[in-house]
Design a protein around this motif. Structure first.
Motif, mmCIF file in Angstrom:
data_model
loop_
_atom_site.group_PDB
_atom_site.id
_atom_site.type_symbol
_atom_site.label_atom_id
_atom_site.label_comp_id
_atom_site.label_asym_id
_atom_site.label_seq_id
_atom_site.Cartn_x
_atom_site.Cartn_y
_atom_site.Cartn_z
ATOM 1 N N UNK A 131 41.397 35.940 35.233
ATOM 2 C CA UNK A 131 42.043 36.746 36.283
ATOM 3 C C UNK A 131 42.693 38.023 35.751
ATOM 4 N N UNK A 132 41.960 38.724 34.922
ATOM 5 C CA UNK A 132 42.491 39.974 34.380
ATOM 6 C C UNK A 132 42.530 41.039 35.474
ATOM 7 N N UNK A 133 43.689 41.669 35.622
ATOM 8 C CA UNK A 133 43.810 42.797 36.549
ATOM 9 C C UNK A 133 44.259 44.012 35.746
ATOM 10 N N UNK A 134 43.495 45.076 35.857
ATOM 11 C CA UNK A 134 43.851 46.319 35.159
ATOM 12 C C UNK A 134 43.798 47.458 36.157
ATOM 13 N N UNK A 135 44.777 48.338 36.101
ATOM 14 C CA UNK A 135 44.669 49.542 36.928
ATOM 15 C C UNK A 135 45.312 50.708 36.202
ATOM 16 N N UNK A 136 44.729 51.877 36.407
ATOM 17 C CA UNK A 136 45.329 53.113 35.902
ATOM 18 C C UNK A 136 45.873 53.851 37.114
ATOM 19 N N UNK A 137 47.160 53.884 37.277
ATOM 20 C CA UNK A 137 47.734 54.498 38.475
ATOM 21 C C UNK A 137 47.260 53.735 39.702
ATOM 22 N N UNK A 138 46.580 54.438 40.603
ATOM 23 C CA UNK A 138 46.102 53.776 41.824
ATOM 24 C C UNK A 138 44.689 53.226 41.680
ATOM 25 N N UNK A 139 44.016 53.619 40.590
ATOM 26 C CA UNK A 139 42.637 53.182 40.422
ATOM 27 C C UNK A 139 42.602 51.790 39.814
ATOM 28 N N UNK A 140 41.997 50.864 40.530
ATOM 29 C CA UNK A 140 41.870 49.511 39.978
ATOM 30 C C UNK A 140 40.574 49.434 39.180
ATOM 31 N N UNK A 141 40.698 48.957 37.924
ATOM 32 C CA UNK A 141 39.518 48.854 37.058
ATOM 33 C C UNK A 141 38.984 47.420 37.098
ATOM 34 N N UNK A 142 39.885 46.473 36.916
ATOM 35 C CA UNK A 142 39.490 45.059 36.936
ATOM 36 C C UNK A 142 40.270 44.352 38.032
ATOM 37 N N UNK A 143 39.548 43.639 38.882
ATOM 38 C CA UNK A 143 40.198 42.881 39.950
ATOM 39 C C UNK A 143 39.860 41.404 39.715
ATOM 40 N N UNK A 144 40.721 40.716 38.992
ATOM 41 C CA UNK A 144 40.521 39.289 38.670
ATOM 42 C C UNK A 144 39.199 39.048 37.958
ATOM 43 N N UNK A 145 39.130 39.542 36.746
ATOM 44 C CA UNK A 145 37.924 39.384 35.934
ATOM 45 C C UNK A 145 38.047 38.122 35.070
ATOM 46 N N UNK A 146 36.979 37.336 35.016
ATOM 47 C CA UNK A 146 36.946 36.134 34.173
ATOM 48 C C UNK A 146 35.737 36.192 33.268
ATOM 49 N N UNK A 147 35.919 35.779 32.017
ATOM 50 C CA UNK A 147 34.751 35.562 31.177
ATOM 51 C C UNK A 147 35.124 34.702 29.978
ATOM 52 N N UNK A 148 34.151 34.055 29.377
ATOM 53 C CA UNK A 148 34.386 33.130 28.273
ATOM 54 C C UNK A 148 33.362 33.394 27.179
ATOM 55 N N UNK A 149 33.840 33.476 25.946
ATOM 56 C CA UNK A 149 32.934 33.661 24.816
ATOM 57 C C UNK A 149 33.045 32.429 23.922
#
Lengths: 372, 251
Positions: free
Chosen positions: B10-28
């Motif tokens: 559930x990674x959430x990343x945003x720069x200012x108002x721009x959302x880059x990641x909206x609940x990203x999941x991954x497994x290595x």
């Protein structure tokens, strides 16, 4: 059994050979003690490495073994390896797949060679700079014949950034120089009761020598370095190559607008520095020997001949030309690697300040000979 | 079940108002070659930067080699950094040092090995990535694009990391060099037991050497898994990315 969280080497001296029992983790963090043991080892003519108890091995462990294996072999000692496991031997063959040739580092040239090389580089540098000036002037004459090609807009923009924005720093520097000169002279002049001559000292030394020099040094540090960095960055991103392919000549587009702007701005900056510098002197004259501002100015009208002021102003365009030419030339020399931009910016400022001082010395000699 | 090396939840990343990641999941998982795929601006490089502690994210948890990156202490982070190697897109070799010094620097800072052994190790790493030995005395500005990538890989492998991050390893290389690079990466994975996470655009690399991948788009992970599994998914971005049906990879 020893603990396995570090590398171990047990040296057993048998009558016919030396046995090295290696165990534990032969990995990067744990190898220093083992290295010391191997460094001080004087084995018999047959060396047997027992590696069966090594629990973990990485490239550093393998490199260590290989290094000493080779060193001992050179001394005529034969090595044998026992108990190697399959994974470790695979790793070894990946790392040393027979292509490991030994390459000695390139030899350093002698100091005499470097000295000669440096001198030669400086000489060719001077010829290159002259060639740069020649090319610039060819294009200047061409542009003068086609006045529509003159980049007025660019010139005005550079006048603003190199002139108007430089006023605060020049004001502070000139004021402080005026203060320093006034302080130093007043102490000496008071000994003879000749306080009033402070006006002559300040007026002549500032307008004729100090204001032009200080202004030129500030401009070389401020605008000269900026020119080199701007043009250097354009060179690195191939913008200059792009301009050339489109038929936009870098001299008319980049070099001359900067040179002309600086030549227009410099006398104005010197005039500004004259006023502020004399004001600094006035403040100190009043504080130290009660010479009022009106008295100072009245005296200044008599003491400061027009020629001193004019000589100072005339130096301006010359200094400006040298600073702008050297800094744009250094900018053009920047190559594609990231270090060169810093290298040439430093060089540009050093060269510009040196040339300004040399030019000033030339002016002094010339004007003295002409009795001016 | 294999060991989990990196887990993003559930990674959430945003720069200012721009959302880059909206609940990203991954497994290595351990010992696999894992790729982050996606179009330009899909946030795959940002995700990679978050994994290597160059960038923070707003919420979610990210575990790398057992460390939780949101609660990691500076000392733990320093430990973690020694366990991975990173290959940057443009190499990022220190331009004031020669190739050999670029590699040797890590040994000098982090180990107490003898200069002789460091010398041997530098030679070994240069061999490992397929550079000629004379390259160690060259400066980054004297190298070609392919050599810079190899030298940067040698530096990334210096401390024998268990985890290797590659940012577009084959971009800017000719097709032949790209395939050699892929082969080298696979060989290293098999023999050194590395886990490799890469960002790539190269369809050949995806086809030949990647075990599993995550496809990013619309601020989310659209698909994660093996190529054959992902190609079964019916999603316009999957079709677009793999150019299904035209001249791209055939399912």
């Amino acid at each position: 059994m020893q603990s396995s969280s570090t590398a171990h080497l047990k040296i057993i001296s048998e009558p016919s050979h030396t046995l090295l029992q290696c165990s534990g983790m032969w990995t990067l963090p744990y190898l220093s003690t083992v290295t010391y043991q191997l460094e001080t080892l004087h084995p018999k003519s047959l060396l047997i490495w027992d590696v069966s108890n090594i629990s973990e091995l990485d490239s550093a462990g393998i490199a260590l073994w290989h290094l000493y294996h080779r060193a001992f072999e050179k001394e005529g000692i034969t090595s044998e390896l026992i108990g190697i496991n399959e994974n470790h031997s695979k790793l070894y063959s990946l790392l040393y797949s027979g292509k490991n040739e030994i390459f000695s580092p390139p030899t350093r040239p002698s100091w005499l060679y470097s000295l000669g090389e440096g001198a030669h580089k400086n000489l060719t540098g001077i010829t290159q700079f002259i060639a740069f000036l020649g090319e610039a002037f060819v294009l200047l004459f061409y542009t003068l014949l086609h006045p529509s090609k003159i980049r007025y807009r660019s010139i005005v923009a550079h006048i603003f950034t190199t002139g108007a924005s430089a006023l605060p720093i020049i004001a502070i520097s000139a004021f402080l120089i005026g203060v320093v000169i006034a302080y130093q002279s007043i102490v000496q002049l008071q000994k003879f009761g000749a306080d009033i001559f402070i006006v002559d000292t300040i007026g002549i030394s500032l307008t004729r020598e100090l204001a032009p020099l200080i202004t030129a040094i500030v401009v070389a540090g401020r605008s000269g370095s900026a020119f080199t960095a701007q043009i250097g960055a354009m060179k690195m991103t191939q913008e200059i190559d792009a301009m050339k392919t489109m038929g936009f000549d870098p001299f008319t587009f980049l070099v001359w607008p900067r040179v002309i702007a600086l030549m227009i701005v410099m006398p104005l900056l010197i005039f500004f520095a004259d006023i502020i510098g004399i004001f600094g002197g006035m403040v100190i004259a009043q504080a130290q020997s009660n010479l009022s501002f009106t008295e100072f100015i009245h005296r200044l009208q008599g003491a400061l001949a027009l020629k001193h002021y004019m000589i100072g102003i005339i130096k301006g365009p010359f200094f400006a030309f040298l600073i702008a030419m050297v800094s744009t030339y250094r900018g053009m020399q920047v190559s594609s690697n990231t270090e060169s931009i810093g290298y040439y910016t430093t060089k540009s400022v050093v060269n510009a300040i040196f040339l300004v001082i040399a030019c000033d010395a030339l002016f002094s000699i010339l004007l003295t000979e002409l009795n001016l | 079940m294999k060991h989990v090396i990196i887990e993003a939840r559930d990674i959430v990343t945003s720069f200012g108002d721009t959302i880059i990641h909206d609940h990203v999941n991954c497994t290595v998982y351990e010992n696999e070659i894992y790729a982050l795929l996606g179009g330009s601006g899909s946030g795959k490089s940002t995700l990679l930067r978050e994994m290597i502690l160059l960038q923070s994210f707003q919420s979610g948890t990210l575990n790398v080699l057992g460390y939780n990156l949101t609660t990691i202490t500076p000392l733990q982070a320093q430990d973690l950094r020694r366990q991975w190697g990173v290959l940057f897109q443009s190499g990022a070799l220190y331009s004031s040092l020669s190739v050999g010094e670029n590699i040797a620097m890590l040994y000098r800072e982090y180990t107490d090995l003898s200069p002789k052994l460091i010398d041997e190790l530098v030679a070994l790493k240069i061999d490992l990535v397929g550079l000629p030995q004379h390259a160690r005395y060259l400066f980054p500005s004297e190298l070609s694009g392919g050599m810079i990538k190899r030298a940067a890989l040698a530096r990334a492998l210096a401390l024998d990391p268990k985890l290797l991050f590659l940012d577009e390893p084959t971009s800017g290389l000719d097709p032949l060099s790209s395939r050699q690079f892929d082969a080298l990466i696979q060989q290293l994975r098999d023999l050194l037991g590395l886990t490799i996470v890469m960002v790539t655009h190269d369809l050949d690399t995806i086809h030949n050497s990647i075990d599993r991948f995550a496809l990013l788009g619309d601020k989310k992970v659209i698909a994660e898994g093996r190529l054959s599994e992902v190609l079964q998914i019916d999603h316009p971005l999957v079709d677009y990315f793999f150019q299904k049906g035209s001249y791209g990879i055939k399912g």
